[in-house]
Each structure stands twice: as structure tokens, then as C-alpha cells.
Design a protein around this motif. Sequence first.
Motif, short mmCIF file in Angstrom:
data_model
loop_
_atom_site.label_atom_id
_atom_site.label_comp_id
_atom_site.label_asym_id
_atom_site.label_seq_id
_atom_site.Cartn_x
_atom_site.Cartn_y
_atom_site.Cartn_z
N CYS A 78 -110.36 89.82 -9.52
CA CYS A 78 -109.60 89.29 -10.65
C CYS A 78 -108.93 90.45 -11.40
O CYS A 78 -109.22 91.62 -11.10
CB CYS A 78 -110.50 88.50 -11.58
SG CYS A 78 -111.94 89.41 -12.12
N ARG A 98 -93.51 85.41 -10.70
CA ARG A 98 -93.45 85.03 -9.28
C ARG A 98 -93.91 86.20 -8.40
O ARG A 98 -94.69 86.03 -7.47
CB ARG A 98 -92.02 84.62 -8.92
CG ARG A 98 -91.96 83.53 -7.89
CD ARG A 98 -90.54 83.06 -7.57
NE ARG A 98 -89.66 82.94 -8.73
CZ ARG A 98 -88.49 83.56 -8.86
NH1 ARG A 98 -88.03 84.34 -7.90
NH2 ARG A 98 -87.74 83.39 -9.95
N PHE A 101 -97.85 86.79 -9.02
CA PHE A 101 -98.76 85.82 -8.41
C PHE A 101 -98.58 85.72 -6.90
O PHE A 101 -99.48 85.32 -6.19
CB PHE A 101 -98.60 84.44 -9.07
CG PHE A 101 -99.14 84.43 -10.48
CD1 PHE A 101 -100.45 84.79 -10.73
CD2 PHE A 101 -98.33 84.08 -11.56
CE1 PHE A 101 -100.96 84.79 -12.03
CE2 PHE A 101 -98.83 84.08 -12.85
CZ PHE A 101 -100.15 84.44 -13.09
N ALA A 104 -101.07 88.25 -5.97
CA ALA A 104 -102.42 87.84 -6.42
C ALA A 104 -102.96 86.73 -5.52
O ALA A 104 -104.13 86.75 -5.11
CB ALA A 104 -102.38 87.38 -7.87
N ASP A 105 -102.10 85.76 -5.18
CA ASP A 105 -102.55 84.62 -4.39
C ASP A 105 -102.94 85.03 -2.97
O ASP A 105 -103.81 84.43 -2.35
CB ASP A 105 -101.47 83.54 -4.34
CG ASP A 105 -101.29 82.87 -5.70
OD1 ASP A 105 -102.14 83.10 -6.58
OD2 ASP A 105 -100.29 82.15 -5.89
N ARG A 106 -102.29 86.06 -2.48
CA ARG A 106 -102.62 86.54 -1.13
C ARG A 106 -104.09 86.97 -1.06
O ARG A 106 -104.73 86.89 -0.04
CB ARG A 106 -101.71 87.72 -0.78
CG ARG A 106 -101.49 87.90 0.69
CD ARG A 106 -100.53 89.03 0.98
NE ARG A 106 -99.22 88.87 0.38
CZ ARG A 106 -98.34 89.87 0.22
NH1 ARG A 106 -98.64 91.09 0.63
NH2 ARG A 106 -97.16 89.65 -0.33
N GLN A 108 -106.41 85.88 -3.44
CA GLN A 108 -107.17 85.02 -4.36
C GLN A 108 -107.73 85.83 -5.52
O GLN A 108 -108.90 85.74 -5.88
CB GLN A 108 -108.29 84.30 -3.62
CG GLN A 108 -107.75 83.15 -2.81
CD GLN A 108 -108.46 83.00 -1.49
OE1 GLN A 108 -109.58 83.42 -1.33
NE2 GLN A 108 -107.78 82.41 -0.53
N CYS A 109 -106.88 86.69 -6.05
CA CYS A 109 -107.24 87.58 -7.14
C CYS A 109 -106.69 86.94 -8.41
O CYS A 109 -105.49 86.88 -8.62
CB CYS A 109 -106.61 88.96 -6.87
SG CYS A 109 -107.04 90.22 -8.05
N GLU A 110 -107.61 86.44 -9.24
CA GLU A 110 -107.19 85.58 -10.36
C GLU A 110 -106.90 86.39 -11.62
O GLU A 110 -107.62 87.34 -11.94
CB GLU A 110 -108.32 84.59 -10.64
CG GLU A 110 -107.92 83.45 -11.54
CD GLU A 110 -109.11 82.55 -11.85
OE1 GLU A 110 -109.05 81.84 -12.86
OE2 GLU A 110 -110.10 82.56 -11.09
#
Length: 327
Positions: A78, A98, A101, A104-106, A108-110
Motif C-alpha cells: 500500500c 489514471r 492507479f 498501483a492496480d498492477r 494491488q498496491c492500495e
Amino acid sequence: MNEFELITHYFTRPSRERQGIGDDCALIDIGGRTLALTTDMLVEQRHFFSDVDPQSLGHKALAVNLSDLAAAGAEPRCFLLGLALPAADSVWLEAFARGLFGLADRYQCELIGGDTTRTPTWREVPGPLTISITALGEVVGRALSRSGAWHGDDLWVSGSLGDAALALAIREGLAPADAPSLDACQTRLLWPTPRVELGVRLRGIASAAIDVSDGLLGDLGHILDRSRVGATVHWDRLPRSPALRGQPLPLQQRCVLAGGDDYELLFTAPPARRADVLAAGRETGVEVTQIGEITAAPGLTVLDEAGARVETPFSSFDHFEQSSHSR
Ligand code: ADP
Ligand code: MG
């Protein structure tokens, strides 16, 4: 006083933690788990040009932090986002988010928090846009650090070096370039790929690691200082893109040895682990190249193909020794 003398003199104190100031990540043991923490800041006109694509900036602000997690062999968990903005420009913010994220989504880092403020305006000039990210990762098993290199170890680097610096040189009119190579170099500068999977895979194989953010020689110097060893680097083995190989040798050397912004992993491993290093590269889809050796004698020597010493009159990027660059 350079950047690292400043940090040592004013901010380095005895630490209770397992690993603190002086490595890519701090390591903290909590409840039988090891957390890796790192923070990196990007300042307008210092690290990026004012006309930068905001989407790439969002990507890069997180990427440089994930690159430090990779250097510790940590898996991203995170992050916190600090923003000082001259204005609330919705088109800019949309694109920035954009890019942020997307990366980040690659992993799953929130995004779990942060702080947002407006930069003050002085004589009608707004203060520089500043992004500060703090990233948290988790290390399963033994973390990688800068201090574990042994004499006799091989020295390796991932990917290729120098393209981001070449992009800057082209922008400054110091190097000619055709459009395709300019595009490729710009991508390396603006959309760096943190070597997260490789870093994680190198745990238990690499003896020391760092990510190359300030130039190969300077960052290798950190491994050598902390491991109390020296190194020999072979110029002809240093991985370079076709665009870079097309440039005059002095420019190639400056970009590859002292350029910075590469975000590749530089690491050491015993010769007995060569097959494991190559497998780690293959399995994570990242090229790994053995570029030299760690020596017992201190000092850093770069040798050319004929075994002659390459003069290296470059220093790597230091925020308090050079003043005018925008990086
Ligand atoms: P990196 O390039 O990986 O961000 P550096 O090679 O620049 O790290 O090393 C700087 C080291 O000093 C890191 O361990 C970093 O955490 C630490 N550091 C930098 N600035 C400060 C500061 N103001 N206070 C304490 N530690 C700092
Ligand atoms: Mg680093």
C-alpha cells in the motif's frame, strides 16, 4: 556538503530497527512479519519538466517508490500520497490519477491515505508542484540490502542502462536522434518499469542489491561502501539499447555510468548462483547481465574491452553538488 554527507551528519542516529537510513528501504519487524518502508519525492523543475504528461507523472511517482521496494525484495502492499499543487486542475488530476492507479492496480498496491495542500504563490509564480509518496511492502524471508556483497561475487544489472539520460541529452540538444529512438528513450524516462518481480525472485539468491536511480557508478558506490568491498566493471558488457549504441562513446559512457533514472536493479551474487540468477531473469521476463566482479580491494574500476582503465570523470546525480539540472 553533498546530499549523503548532509543525511549522515544531521539525520543519521543509532537505530533500533533492523535496517534504517542508508538502504533503499527501512525494515521493521512487526508480529513476525517484516515491513519494508520507503519514501521518494518528485519536485517540478527538479525531477520533471513543467510540461510533463500528468499521466506519466502519476505512474513515475509510484514507480520510483516501487523500485526501492524491489531493491529490498519486498512485495508492494500500500502507499500514502502527499501532494502540493499550485491549482486544482481537473484535467491534470484526472490524468495523474489514471497513471498512478494504472501502476498501483498492477500490484494491488492500495492508496491508504496522504495529504493535499496548495503551493503558495510568490510574486505571481506558484511554488513547484511536489509529489511525495511513501510506499509499504512486505518481505517474506530475507530482505535484500546494500550491505551483503562479498569479494568474488558476480555483479549483475537488469534491463539496460542510460536511455533515460539519453532522452534528457536529446531534449537539451546534446545528442541527435531519430524519432523512433527518441520515443523509446522518452518512454524509459517517463514510464520507468520497477523490477518488482525480479527483486522478489532474487531473495535468497542475491547477496546485495540497490536500484539504479542516480547513476550506475554512484549507486554501485553505495553497495561498495556499505559492504566494504571494491568492484571491477567491464564497459563492453554494460547493456545498452541500439539508440544509445549509436551515440558517440563519451556520451554513451556518461549516460550509462552516471545518467540516472534507470530504475534497474544492480545486484551481486556468488558465482555458484549464476544459473539461479539467469532463471530469475527468465522467469520474470527481465534480461539480466553479469557486468563485473566484487573485489576485496576497495575502489571501483571500469575496464574497456582491451582491459585498459576507462577514465570516469563523472559524478552521479547529487542534489547538492549540481544545481541546474531538471531531474
Ligand atoms: P534512494 O535513491 O534509494 O531513495 P539514496 O541512495 O538517496 O536512496 O540514499 C539515501 C538514504 O538516506 C536512504 O536510506 C534514505 O532513506 C535516507 N534519507 C534520505 N533523506 C533523509 C532524511 N531527510 N532523513 C533521514 N534519512 C534520509
Ligand atoms: Mg533506491
